[in-house]
Design an enzyme around this catalytic site. Structure first.
Site, PDB file in Angstrom:
ATOM      1  N   ASP A  10       0.861  -1.301  -0.069  1.00 18.56           N
ATOM      2  CA  ASP A  10       0.248   0.039   0.015  1.00 18.56           C
ATOM      3  C   ASP A  10       0.824   1.339   0.070  1.00 18.56           C
ATOM      4  OD1 ASP A  10      -1.880   1.814   0.189  1.00 18.56           O
ATOM      5  OD2 ASP A  10      -2.735   1.240   2.158  1.00 18.56           O
ATOM      6  N   ASP A 105      -2.105   2.634  -6.639  1.00 21.70           N
ATOM      7  CA  ASP A 105      -1.159   2.576  -5.376  1.00 21.70           C
ATOM      8  C   ASP A 105      -1.391   1.309  -4.597  1.00 21.70           C
ATOM      9  OD1 ASP A 105      -3.580   3.048  -4.250  1.00 21.70           O
ATOM     10  OD2 ASP A 105      -3.084   4.543  -3.059  1.00 21.70           O
ATOM     11  N   GLU A 106      -1.697   0.281  -5.015  1.00 21.27           N
ATOM     12  CA  GLU A 106      -1.996  -0.959  -4.354  1.00 21.27           C
ATOM     13  C   GLU A 106      -1.546  -2.314  -5.033  1.00 21.27           C
ATOM     14  OE1 GLU A 106      -5.174  -0.321  -0.958  1.00 21.27           O
ATOM     15  OE2 GLU A 106      -6.233  -0.712  -2.821  1.00 21.27           O
TER      16      GLU A 106
END
Length: 360
Positions: A10, A105-106
């Site tokens: 993350d 973003d993960e």
């Protein structure tokens, strides 16, 4: 084979971190990313320096300026963030099996060999952080979660931010999450929380102890059973689902019912919807505005458009429909409004995307 199967990455304050990496003068300063350059907009991301002032995703720009007068506000550049996403993904995939890019973003990684043990997983995380810092830059950081499945790994990744690493498994569950509320868990919406409360499931311990078949009845879906089995540590595979649209609606408070104020609320709803759509890597080619007004009932119109995920583009369509609404209805106030982005597809599926200069 050890107890862990999944590593969840993350990125920390990703959009703002990318901007800080691009411009070293911004490092260590409070930075917020906005969907559009206007005081009526909201922050779609912010740096940890900004979060220290109480600014978070969804904070209105005017409020962010009040909380932190020195904040640096920057327009969103989604293409830039996607480029960093691809660079980071390439590094991770060289070091382990990159199973899924869950959003911009993960990342979800499948563990194997020694990395299925806690010590090996933590060593892998340390090596990944070192390579990202070396090959991209120290401003780009991430938190990591390790678990026997994607759900526990994702929850673990939220426990220590920024730049942390935590693990979850039946060995430390449910006590490790006892401090959380039910709706702190991904997948527990307000509606599901209400159903759980109605079933006298008040906290994490009670949720963890549920018979999965009872969870299916509470959810009124097999997803309830899958969720509880995953929470209890079973390796439950992800099931692909097809989403048909993104939308938001709001019943207006009295001070926002006048048409000029209702229009601004509509802009905010568009910003929220497009931000969620971009996080999922999707585009939409249909936009709908619905206004419930006094005393003329409901007005709704749909525009078919080119496939896009650009906030400014949909804000322009939103403005066009409000002009149509005003010319036809001449209402003085509205009770509620909703927006919907429909006919969604995946970003990059051969579609001619409409983008804004902010994303170039």
């Amino acid at each position: 084979m050890g107890e862990f199967r999944t590593l969840y990455i993350d990125m920390n304050g990703f959009f703002a971190s990318c901007e800080q990496h691009e411009n070293p003068a911004l490092r260590g300063k409070p930075v917020a990313i906005t969907a559009v350059d206007t005081n009526s907009g909201a922050c779609v991301a912010c740096s940890y320096e900004a979060k220290a002032f109480g600014i978070k995703t969804g904070t209105p720009v005017w409020e962010a300026k009040k909380l932190c007068p020195q904040i640096v506000l920057l327009p969103s550049r989604h293409r830039l963030y996607v480029r960093y996403n691809l660079r980071i993904g390439a590094i991770l995939d060289q070091m382990a099996e990159l199973e899924r890019i869950r959003s911009v973003d993960e990342f979800q990684i499948r563990l194997s060999g020694g990395a299925t043990e806690q010590a090996g997983a933590y060593e892998l995380v340390r090596a990944m952080k070192a390579r990202v810092a070396q090959e991209i830059g120290p401003a780009i950081r991430f938190s990591a979660g390790v678990g026997p499945n994607h759900l526990l790994a994702k929850i673990a990744g939220k426990l220590e931010k920024p730049d942390g690493c935590q693990w979850l498994s039946p060995r430390n569950m449910p006590d490790r999450l006892a401090h959380l509320n039910l709706d702190d868990l991904p997948g527990i919406s307000k509606g599901i929380k209400a159903k759980l409360f109605a079933a006298r499931v008040w906290d994490i311990h009670a949720l963890y102890s549920l018979d999965p078949r009872h969870a299916r009845a509470i959810w009124r879906s097999v997803e309830g059973e899958r969720f509880v089995r995953a929470l209890q540590g079973e390796d439950i595979p992800l099931v692909s689902t097809e989403r048909h649209g993104y939308g938001n609606g709001k019943v207006l408070s009295p001070e926002n019912r006048a048409i000029p104020q209702a229009y601004l609320v509509g802009r905010w709803l568009v910003e929220k919807s497009t931000a969620r759509m971009r996080r999922d890597g999707r585009v939409a080619s249909r936009f709908t505005l619905t206004v419930n007004q006094i005393p003329n009932g409901t007005w709704s119109r749909t525009i078919k458009c080119e496939a896009s995920q650009d906030t400014a583009y949909f804000l322009d369509l939103h403005r066009q429909l409000w002009i149509q609404f005003w010319r036809r209805v001449r209402a003085r106030s509205a009770i509620s409004i909703s927006v919907h982005l429909g006919n969604v597809g995946w970003h990059g599926d051969g579609l001619d995307l409409v983008t804004d200069q902010h994303y170039a």
